[in-house]
Design an enzyme around this catalytic site. Structure first.
Site, short mmCIF file in Angstrom:
data_model
loop_
_atom_site.label_atom_id
_atom_site.label_comp_id
_atom_site.label_asym_id
_atom_site.label_seq_id
_atom_site.Cartn_x
_atom_site.Cartn_y
_atom_site.Cartn_z
N ARG A 122 0.82 -1.09 0.12
CA ARG A 122 -0.07 0.18 0.14
C ARG A 122 0.82 1.23 -0.07
NH1 ARG A 122 -3.51 -3.99 2.41
NH2 ARG A 122 -5.03 -4.15 1.23
N ASP A 171 -11.28 -10.64 -2.80
CA ASP A 171 -12.65 -10.27 -2.33
C ASP A 171 -13.61 -10.32 -3.43
OD1 ASP A 171 -11.47 -9.64 0.18
OD2 ASP A 171 -11.17 -7.52 -0.29
P1 ADP Z 1 -6.71 -2.94 -3.20
O1 ADP Z 1 -6.10 -2.32 -4.58
O2 ADP Z 1 -6.40 -4.05 -2.95
O3 ADP Z 1 -8.02 -2.50 -3.24
P2 ADP Z 1 -5.83 -0.60 -1.53
O4 ADP Z 1 -7.40 -0.09 -1.29
O5 ADP Z 1 -5.04 -0.59 -0.08
O6 ADP Z 1 -5.84 -2.10 -2.18
O7 ADP Z 1 -5.21 0.44 -2.33
C1 ADP Z 1 -3.83 0.04 -2.94
C2 ADP Z 1 -3.21 1.33 -2.99
O8 ADP Z 1 -3.98 2.12 -4.28
C3 ADP Z 1 -3.16 2.41 -2.00
O9 ADP Z 1 -2.42 2.12 -1.08
C4 ADP Z 1 -2.66 3.58 -2.87
O10 ADP Z 1 -1.37 3.79 -3.20
C5 ADP Z 1 -3.45 3.45 -4.11
N1 ADP Z 1 -4.78 4.22 -3.89
C6 ADP Z 1 -6.12 3.90 -3.30
N2 ADP Z 1 -6.94 4.85 -3.36
C7 ADP Z 1 -6.49 5.76 -4.17
C8 ADP Z 1 -6.94 7.19 -4.50
N3 ADP Z 1 -8.05 7.48 -4.32
N4 ADP Z 1 -6.14 8.02 -5.00
C9 ADP Z 1 -4.72 7.46 -5.42
N5 ADP Z 1 -4.35 6.29 -5.03
C10 ADP Z 1 -5.07 5.49 -4.37
#
Ligand code: ADP
Length: 332
Positions: free
Chosen positions: A73, A129
């Protein structure tokens, strides 16, 4: 035309991400493109940490869990400064196309990057998920179900021996796909899901009624409840102790946790990863950008990144009906 392609894996890792990397690398290499893999999700993009990829690195990779590029992340990626820095790094490296394998958070990140970088961006759905709108399934989901089912099978053996109630917590705090289908396939007795949860009182009442029915029919029986993580207000220990006093039976909580992310991907995840990865790679250099490549009814689809998270993906009716019919959950 020869392009320079980059791949990254981001967010929660999922079994099959490696198979997806393999497919992109093999197809791109055959087309004459150069390929790099950014490490540690968007962190690598900000720190310009990458490795070159070719067919040698992806040899024997389809069956390996995790991701050779590592996932992470990256909180700072949400800022405009980070978007600009990532864009500058991609430009400095001469990247034309970026493949992002991850969940909806990673796709938000990809869309954010798209505001600052004019290159081609293609997402691939990698998450256990299955909560991404626009694709029937996500890479990693089937393996996670398999892990949950195998775990519940083992819990059942000991539950049967002691006629206990077991609570098994599975991942999926915002989406019940894993809990629902894991519970059905493991023939669990009850399932508590974010989409269908109404109240603590109603859930406890339903479980108690159902457990008493089972006991009248079959005598003192084992009873297995699947619970989606972070859903029960006081946590799994609170639910266990409340059920213990209501049922006057030992109630044991089991948290499956991160084992659900691990392991060699099952064939369904490998196939999905290889098919989506290979198809996505053929789009390199085309005008297609800002989309996720998914699968719907056996066909590849291009879904605008925003559509993957704007709408909540509903549980499929057939699974919900099956749960209601077989498990006698009282949601219907
Ligand atoms: P997943 O991709 O498994 O849903 P996360 O929700 O933790 O995992 O998101 C992964 C990464 O994507 C975050 O740590 C961040 O770097 C990036 N990210 C998530 N939301 C945003 C956003 N609104 N704007 C920019 N980068 C984002």
């Amino acid at each position: 035309m020869n392009s320079k392609v980059a791949i990254l894996t981001s967010g929660g890792d999922a079994p099959g991400m490696n198979a997806c990397i393999r497919a992109i690398v093999l197809v791109c290499e055959r087309a004459g493109h150069d390929i790099v893999g950014y490490l540690h999700g968007y962190n690598g993009l900000l720190s310009q940490e990458y490795m070159t990829l070719d067919s040698r690195q992806v040899h024997n990779l389809a069956q390996r869990g995790g991701t050779i590029l590592h996932s992470a992340r990256c909180k700072p990626f949400k800022t405009d400064e980070s978007g600009k820095l990532a864009a500058a790094n991609l430009t400095a490296l001469g990247i034309d196309t970026l493949f992002v394998i991850g969940g909806d958070g990673s796709f938000r990140g990809a869309a954010h990057l798209g505001k600052f970088w004019q290159g081609q961006i293609i997402g691939l759905p990698g998450t256990i998920d299955n909560d991404i709108n626009g694709t029937d399934a996500t890479i990693g989901y089937f393996t996670a179900i398999e892990t949950a089912v195998q775990s519940v099978d083992k819990v059942r053996d000991t539950a049967d021996a002691f006629e206990r109630v077991f609570l098994v917590e599975v991942m999926g705090r915002h989406a019940g796909f894993l809990g629902l289908n894991g519970a059905i396939a493991s023939a669990s007795d009850y399932v508590i899901l974010p989409e269908l949860f109404e109240s603590e009182e109603k859930t406890l009442k339903d479980i108690l009624t159902q457990l008493n029915e089972r006991r009248e029919q079959r005598g003192n029986v084992s009873y297995i409840i699947v619970l989606a993580e972070n859903l029960w207000p006081g946590g799994i220990a609170d639910l266990a102790s409340r059920l213990e006093s209501l049922t006057e039976t030992e109630v044991r909580p089991v948290i499956l946790g991160h084992v659900q992310r691990g392991g060699s991907p099952v064939s369904q995840d490998r196939l999905l990863a290889l098919k989506l990865g290979a198809y996505a790679a053929t789009l390199t250099g085309s005008a297609v950008t800002g989309v996720m490549i998914g699968e719907q009814h056996g066909k590849p689809v291009q879904v605008p990144l925003e559509d993957t998270w704007k709408q909540r993906k509903p549980l499929d009716d057939l699974s919900v009906d099956t749960m209601t019919l077989l498990m006698n959950n009282r949601y219907a």
